[in-house]
Design an enzyme around this catalytic site. Structure first.
Site, PDB file in Angstrom:
ATOM      1  N   LYS A 258       0.822  -1.216   0.000  1.00 17.98           N
ATOM      2  CA  LYS A 258       0.000   0.000   0.000  1.00 17.98           C
ATOM      3  C   LYS A 258       0.853   1.261   0.000  1.00 17.98           C
ATOM      4  O   LYS A 258       0.484   2.250  -0.626  1.00 17.98           O
ATOM      5  CB  LYS A 258      -0.968  -0.001   1.184  1.00 17.98           C
ATOM      6  CG  LYS A 258      -2.075  -1.032   0.999  1.00 17.98           C
ATOM      7  CD  LYS A 258      -3.339  -0.693   1.746  1.00 17.98           C
ATOM      8  CE  LYS A 258      -4.459  -1.626   1.271  1.00 17.98           C
ATOM      9  NZ  LYS A 258      -5.740  -1.361   1.854  1.00 17.98           N
TER      10      LYS A 258
ATOM     11  N   LYS B 275      -4.170  -9.147  -7.071  1.00 19.05           N
ATOM     12  CA  LYS B 275      -5.506  -9.432  -6.522  1.00 19.05           C
ATOM     13  C   LYS B 275      -6.499  -8.325  -6.868  1.00 19.05           C
ATOM     14  O   LYS B 275      -6.117  -7.150  -6.957  1.00 19.05           O
ATOM     15  CB  LYS B 275      -5.447  -9.673  -5.015  1.00 19.05           C
ATOM     16  CG  LYS B 275      -5.302  -8.439  -4.173  1.00 19.05           C
ATOM     17  CD  LYS B 275      -5.881  -8.620  -2.764  1.00 19.05           C
ATOM     18  CE  LYS B 275      -6.110  -7.247  -2.148  1.00 19.05           C
ATOM     19  NZ  LYS B 275      -7.147  -7.101  -1.199  1.00 19.05           N
TER      20      LYS B 275
ATOM     21  N   LYS C 286     -10.424  -2.919  -4.329  1.00 18.37           N
ATOM     22  CA  LYS C 286     -11.320  -1.764  -4.477  1.00 18.37           C
ATOM     23  C   LYS C 286     -10.568  -0.546  -4.966  1.00 18.37           C
ATOM     24  O   LYS C 286     -11.088   0.267  -5.703  1.00 18.37           O
ATOM     25  CB  LYS C 286     -11.903  -1.376  -3.108  1.00 18.37           C
ATOM     26  CG  LYS C 286     -12.888  -2.328  -2.541  1.00 18.37           C
ATOM     27  CD  LYS C 286     -13.626  -1.630  -1.393  1.00 18.37           C
ATOM     28  CE  LYS C 286     -14.010  -2.607  -0.312  1.00 18.37           C
ATOM     29  NZ  LYS C 286     -13.007  -2.742   0.735  1.00 18.37           N
TER      30      LYS C 286
HETATM   31  P1  ATP Z   1      -8.712  -1.970  -0.525  1.00 16.56           P
HETATM   32  O1  ATP Z   1      -8.451  -2.075  -1.998  1.00 16.56           O
HETATM   33  O2  ATP Z   1      -9.327  -0.674  -0.094  1.00 16.56           O
HETATM   34  O3  ATP Z   1      -7.506  -2.391   0.303  1.00 16.56           O
HETATM   35  P2  ATP Z   1      -9.931  -4.523  -0.555  1.00 16.56           P
HETATM   36  O4  ATP Z   1     -10.629  -4.674  -1.832  1.00 16.56           O
HETATM   37  O5  ATP Z   1      -8.600  -5.214  -0.388  1.00 16.56           O
HETATM   38  O6  ATP Z   1      -9.828  -3.019  -0.196  1.00 16.56           O
HETATM   39  P3  ATP Z   1     -11.000  -5.027   2.153  1.00 16.56           P
HETATM   40  O7  ATP Z   1     -12.110  -4.215   2.653  1.00 16.56           O
HETATM   41  O8  ATP Z   1      -9.647  -4.692   2.677  1.00 16.56           O
HETATM   42  O9  ATP Z   1     -10.942  -5.054   0.544  1.00 16.56           O
HETATM   43  O10 ATP Z   1     -11.305  -6.561   2.439  1.00 16.56           O
HETATM   44  C1  ATP Z   1     -12.532  -7.117   2.815  1.00 16.56           C
HETATM   45  C2  ATP Z   1     -12.427  -8.620   2.714  1.00 16.56           C
HETATM   46  O11 ATP Z   1     -12.334  -9.020   1.341  1.00 16.56           O
HETATM   47  C3  ATP Z   1     -11.206  -9.237   3.414  1.00 16.56           C
HETATM   48  O12 ATP Z   1     -11.579 -10.424   4.067  1.00 16.56           O
HETATM   49  C4  ATP Z   1     -10.261  -9.538   2.275  1.00 16.56           C
HETATM   50  O13 ATP Z   1      -9.405 -10.602   2.562  1.00 16.56           O
HETATM   51  C5  ATP Z   1     -11.240  -9.900   1.174  1.00 16.56           C
HETATM   52  N1  ATP Z   1     -10.677  -9.665  -0.156  1.00 16.56           N
HETATM   53  C6  ATP Z   1     -10.251  -8.490  -0.649  1.00 16.56           C
HETATM   54  N2  ATP Z   1      -9.820  -8.628  -1.911  1.00 16.56           N
HETATM   55  C7  ATP Z   1      -9.974  -9.946  -2.220  1.00 16.56           C
HETATM   56  C8  ATP Z   1      -9.706 -10.735  -3.401  1.00 16.56           C
HETATM   57  N3  ATP Z   1      -9.219 -10.177  -4.491  1.00 16.56           N
HETATM   58  N4  ATP Z   1      -9.991 -12.041  -3.366  1.00 16.56           N
HETATM   59  C9  ATP Z   1     -10.505 -12.613  -2.260  1.00 16.56           C
HETATM   60  N5  ATP Z   1     -10.781 -11.936  -1.129  1.00 16.56           N
HETATM   61  C10 ATP Z   1     -10.516 -10.616  -1.093  1.00 16.56           C
END
Ligand code: ATP
Ligand code: LTN
Length: 328
Positions: A113, A195, A198
Site C-alpha cells: 500500500k 488481486k 477496491k
Molecule cells: P482496498 O483495496 O481498499 O484495500 P480490498 O478490496 O482489499 O480493499 P477489504 O475491505 O480490505 O478489501 O477486504 C474485505 C475482505 O475481502 C477481506 O476479508 C479480504 O481478505 C477480502 N478480499 C479483498 N480482496 C480480495 C480478493 N481479491 N480475493 C478474495 N478476497 C478478497
C-alpha cells in the site's frame, strides 16, 4: 451447544467487488447458522488511506446496506460500525506498545500500500494490522473468515495475543484464520497476477456488485486471457484460471464437469456463460440493495442496535487488558 464466535471486517473504501464477495462476504452469509457472528464496517481502517469525509460517511452507510443486501441477517448476525466503539483504538494502543517494529516491518500489505500511494504513507497505515488485531481480540473471536491476503495479519494477531496472555495473564482468545479454499484470492480481470482490489484504478479491473448486466458482460469480454484455445483449469494460464474459478463457485459445478461443458468450445462461449451466471447471481443482491439503501432510518437502527449489543463484550475485554497491564 455453544456456537463458536466469528468476527470479520470490511473497509468502506469504495464499492465492493467479486473478490470481497467471494473471498469474504459470501462465506459470512453462508455460514451464519453455524456460528455466532459479529461483522464490522471498519471505517477507522479506511482513514489510513486518503478519504473525503463526506464520501466516507456515505460509503460506510452504503456498505452496511450492501452487506444486508448480500444476506447478512440481523436475526443471526450482528453488524456495527467500528468507530462507534471506543475500545477499538484504546486496545489498539495497548497492543501497539506490545509489538516490535521488527514484526511490523514484515507486513507485506503495508509495503504494497505504501508503494502504491507514496504521498500518504502515514503512521496509521503502518499500525493498521494492530488495529485489526484489536478488532478481533476485543470480541474473543474463535475464528476470522477472510480472504487470503489477510493471512499474515491474522498470524500477527495470534502472536500478539499469545504473548500478551503469557506476559500479563490470560486475556485474549487465540483466533483461528478461516480462509476458504475457493474464492479466497480473486485476481484482477485486467491483470490476473494482482488481486482484485477496491482501490485499483483500471476500468476493467474489478466487477462490482452493483455493476449493470451490460457492464459485467463488457468487463468479462475484455478480461485478459491467453492465446491458447482449450478451456481447462491450468494454474499457469492465470487469466483463464481466475475466470474458471469464479464460474466454479457460482455454478457449484466440479472442475471436471466444467471442463466437459466447454470441451471443443472457445473463449467466446465460455465468457458468455460466465457473464450470464455472474449477472444472474448478482441480480437479487442488486435489487435488494436498491430497496434497502433508501431506508436510512432502518439501517441506522440496525447499526445502533448492533453496537449496543457488542459494546459490553468489547468493554469487558478492554477493562481486563487495562487492569492486567497496570493502567488501573
Ligand atoms: P482496498 O483495496 O481498499 O484495500 P480490498 O478490496 O482489499 O480493499 P477489504 O475491505 O480490505 O478489501 O477486504 C474485505 C475482505 O475481502 C477481506 O476479508 C479480504 O481478505 C477480502 N478480499 C479483498 N480482496 C480480495 C480478493 N481479491 N480475493 C478474495 N478476497 C478478497
Ligand atoms: N484488514 C482487513 C479488514 C479488517 C478485518 C478486521 C478483517 C479490519 N479489521 C478484523 C477481519 C477482522 C482487510 O484489509 N481486508
Amino acid at each position: 451447544m455453544i456456537k463458536k464466535r466469528v468476527f470479520s471486517g470490511i473497509q468502506p473504501t469504495g464499492q465492493i467487488h467479486l473478490g470481497n464477495y467471494l473471498g469474504a462476504v459470501k462465506n459470512w452469509v453462508d455460514s451464519q447458522d453455524e456460528y455466532e457472528n459479529i461483522f464490522c464496517v471498519v471505517n477507522s481502517h479506511a482513514i489510513t488511506t486518503t478519504q473525503n469525509p463526506k464520501e466516507l460517511r456515505k460509503n460506510t452507510y452504503e456498505l452496511a446496506a450492501m452487506l444486508l443486501a448480500c444476506g447478512i441477517d440481523m436475526k443471526k448476525s450482528n453488524l456495527f460500525i467500528q468507530s462507534e466503539i471506543d475500545e477499538h483504538p484504546a486496545l489498539s494502543w495497548i497492543l501497539d506498545c506490545n509489538v516490535s517494529m521488527g514484526e511490523m516491518n514484515r507486513m507485506t500489505q503495508f509495503k504494497d500500500k505504501s508503494a502504491k500511494n507514496p504521498k500518504n504513507v502515514n503512521a496509521g497505515l503502518f499500525n493498521y494490522p494492530v488495529l485489526m488485531a484489536a478488532d478481533i481480540l476485543l470480541y474473543q473471536a474463535d475464528g476470522v473468515p477472510v480472504g487470503e491476503d489477510q493471512k499474515q495479519h491474522l498470524e500477527l494477531t495470534r502472536n500478539i495475543a499469545e504473548r500478551f496472555n503469557r506476559d500479563f495473564g490470560e486475556c485474549f482468545k487465540i483466533p483461528e484464520p478461516m480462509i476458504f479454499k475457493s474464492g479466497s484470492r480473486v485476481m484482477g480481470l485486467d491483470d490476473p497476477t494482482s488481486k482484485m482490489s477496491k482501490s485499483a484504478k483500471g476500468a476493467n479491473h474489478a466487477i462490482f456488485l452493483l455493476d449493470t448486466p451490460d457492464v459485467i458482460s463488457r468487463k468479462i469480454k475484455k478480461a485478459t486471457t491467453d492465446s491458447q484455445t482449450s478451456i481447462v483449469f491450468d494454474k499457469n494460464r492465470e487469466g483463464l484460471y481466475n475466470l474458471l474459478g469464479i464460474y466454479e463457485i457460482f455454478t457449484h459445478k466440479t472442475k471436471e464437469v466444467i471442463e466437459q461443458e466447454f470441451e471443443g468450445k472457445g473463449y467466446g462461449e465460455f465468457k458468455s456463460a460466465l457473464a450470464e451466471v455472474i449477472i444472474e447471481s448478482l441480480k437479487p443482491i442488486r435489487e435488494e440493495y436498491e430497496k434497502l439503501v433508501s431506508e436510512k432510518g432502518y439501517i441506522e437502527k440496525i447499526l445502533q442496535a448492533g453496537a449496543t449489543q457488542v459494546r459490553p463484550i468489547a468493554k469487558s475485554t478492554y477493562n481486563r487488558a487495562k487492569e492486567l497491564i497496570g493502567l488501573v
